[in-house]
Design a protein around this motif. Structure first.
Motif, mmCIF file in Angstrom:
data_model
loop_
_atom_site.group_PDB
_atom_site.id
_atom_site.type_symbol
_atom_site.label_atom_id
_atom_site.label_comp_id
_atom_site.label_asym_id
_atom_site.label_seq_id
_atom_site.Cartn_x
_atom_site.Cartn_y
_atom_site.Cartn_z
ATOM 1 N N PHE A 56 39.175 25.729 63.769
ATOM 2 C CA PHE A 56 38.099 24.792 64.475
ATOM 3 C C PHE A 56 38.107 24.267 65.784
ATOM 4 N N GLU A 57 37.243 24.304 66.568
ATOM 5 C CA GLU A 57 37.046 23.849 67.949
ATOM 6 C C GLU A 57 35.986 22.869 67.695
ATOM 7 N N HIS A 58 35.868 21.952 68.698
ATOM 8 C CA HIS A 58 34.313 21.406 68.977
ATOM 9 C C HIS A 58 34.214 20.874 70.466
ATOM 10 N N VAL A 59 32.911 21.115 70.891
ATOM 11 C CA VAL A 59 32.417 20.853 71.860
ATOM 12 C C VAL A 59 31.083 19.939 72.016
ATOM 13 N N GLN A 60 31.151 19.143 73.157
ATOM 14 C CA GLN A 60 29.930 18.249 73.196
ATOM 15 C C GLN A 60 28.625 18.984 73.181
ATOM 16 N N ILE A 61 27.565 18.499 72.454
ATOM 17 C CA ILE A 61 26.083 19.428 72.371
ATOM 18 C C ILE A 61 25.546 18.767 73.650
ATOM 19 N N PRO A 62 24.817 19.742 74.559
ATOM 20 C CA PRO A 62 24.291 19.468 75.707
ATOM 21 C C PRO A 62 23.230 18.615 75.637
ATOM 22 N N ASN A 63 22.513 18.283 74.389
ATOM 23 C CA ASN A 63 21.199 17.309 74.489
ATOM 24 C C ASN A 63 21.234 17.167 72.714
ATOM 25 N N GLN A 64 21.078 15.652 72.416
ATOM 26 C CA GLN A 64 21.218 15.082 71.336
ATOM 27 C C GLN A 64 19.848 15.402 70.336
ATOM 28 N N SER A 65 19.021 16.192 70.864
ATOM 29 C CA SER A 65 17.869 16.451 70.277
ATOM 30 C C SER A 65 18.086 17.102 68.953
ATOM 31 N N ARG A 66 17.417 16.597 67.787
ATOM 32 C CA ARG A 66 17.506 17.220 66.643
ATOM 33 C C ARG A 66 17.013 18.544 66.538
ATOM 34 N N ASP A 67 16.123 18.775 67.309
ATOM 35 C CA ASP A 67 15.292 20.282 67.064
ATOM 36 C C ASP A 67 15.879 21.269 67.824
ATOM 37 N N LEU A 68 17.253 21.281 68.273
ATOM 38 C CA LEU A 68 17.857 22.285 69.029
ATOM 39 C C LEU A 68 18.093 23.665 68.139
ATOM 40 N N THR A 69 17.676 24.781 68.827
ATOM 41 C CA THR A 69 17.746 25.968 68.154
ATOM 42 C C THR A 69 18.910 26.744 68.682
ATOM 43 N N LEU A 70 20.042 27.095 67.928
ATOM 44 C CA LEU A 70 20.963 27.875 68.775
ATOM 45 C C LEU A 70 21.063 29.478 68.551
ATOM 46 N N VAL A 71 21.236 30.002 69.629
ATOM 47 C CA VAL A 71 20.747 31.622 69.960
ATOM 48 C C VAL A 71 22.061 32.062 70.345
ATOM 49 N N ASN A 72 22.045 33.426 70.272
ATOM 50 C CA ASN A 72 22.922 34.057 70.991
ATOM 51 C C ASN A 72 22.241 34.607 72.221
ATOM 52 N N TYR A 73 22.576 34.171 73.616
ATOM 53 C CA TYR A 73 21.846 34.566 74.772
ATOM 54 C C TYR A 73 22.866 35.509 75.507
ATOM 55 N N GLN A 74 22.668 36.662 75.593
ATOM 56 C CA GLN A 74 23.488 37.741 76.033
ATOM 57 C C GLN A 74 25.105 37.696 75.979
ATOM 58 N N GLY A 75 25.443 37.266 74.707
ATOM 59 C CA GLY A 75 26.916 37.361 74.289
ATOM 60 C C GLY A 75 27.170 35.767 74.251
ATOM 61 N N ARG A 76 26.509 34.880 75.002
ATOM 62 C CA ARG A 76 26.970 33.544 75.074
ATOM 63 C C ARG A 76 26.189 32.458 74.179
ATOM 64 N N LEU A 77 26.857 31.525 73.858
ATOM 65 C CA LEU A 77 25.941 30.507 73.118
ATOM 66 C C LEU A 77 24.705 29.634 73.923
ATOM 67 N N GLY A 78 23.784 29.759 73.340
ATOM 68 C CA GLY A 78 22.606 29.042 74.034
ATOM 69 C C GLY A 78 21.866 28.046 72.973
ATOM 70 N N CYS A 79 21.642 27.046 73.460
ATOM 71 C CA CYS A 79 20.942 25.840 72.817
ATOM 72 C C CYS A 79 19.495 25.731 73.230
ATOM 73 N N ILE A 80 18.502 25.720 72.645
ATOM 74 C CA ILE A 80 17.083 25.769 73.183
ATOM 75 C C ILE A 80 16.435 24.442 72.506
ATOM 76 N N ASP A 81 15.805 23.684 73.542
ATOM 77 C CA ASP A 81 15.016 22.605 73.079
ATOM 78 C C ASP A 81 13.472 22.905 73.527
ATOM 79 N N TYR A 82 12.588 22.889 72.565
ATOM 80 C CA TYR A 82 11.229 23.376 72.725
ATOM 81 C C TYR A 82 10.619 21.933 72.935
ATOM 82 N N ASN A 83 9.646 22.023 74.069
ATOM 83 C CA ASN A 83 8.484 20.994 74.263
ATOM 84 C C ASN A 83 7.141 21.467 74.286
#
Length: 102
Positions: free
Chosen positions: A43-70
């Motif tokens: 296990f490892e851990h990293v800081q989340i880029p935004n503390q929003s509870r509604d972040l969606t995690l996605v595979n963006y071109q082989g990298r981790l993406g976090c999306i916050d919708y408004n």
């Protein structure tokens, strides 16, 4: 909302941190991203880029993406795997309204 995603043998998922969260750490609070490497079983851990509870995690071109919708837009943070320290790149996404909507 996707709370976990697997990319290149690593499973990324959100966890609460702090006194009452999943990971006991009295010196911090909020959310982190946990990473489980299936190959090494570590296990490892990293800081989340935004503390929003509604972040969606996605595979963006082989990298981790976090999306916050408004309303009418979204912001995506993309984990930069090219550097040794954790860095996030940002991308703003704007939605166009449908021409038949009033």
């Amino acid at each position: 909302m996707t709370t976990r995603v697997c990319i290149n043998g690593k499973v990324y998922f959100r966890a609460s941190v702090g006194r009452y969260g999943n990971i006991p750490n009295p010196n911090s609070s909020g959310n982190v991203l946990l990473i489980f490497d299936v190959r090494s079983e570590r296990f490892e851990h990293v800081q989340i880029p935004n503390q929003s509870r509604d972040l969606t995690l996605v595979n963006y071109q082989g990298r981790l993406g976090c999306i916050d919708y408004n309303d009418g837009s979204a912001k995506m943070w993309i984990m930069d795997n090219q550097t040794e320290k954790q860095e996030w790149l940002t991308k703003n996404i704007f939605f166009m309204s449908h021409p038949h909507e009033s």
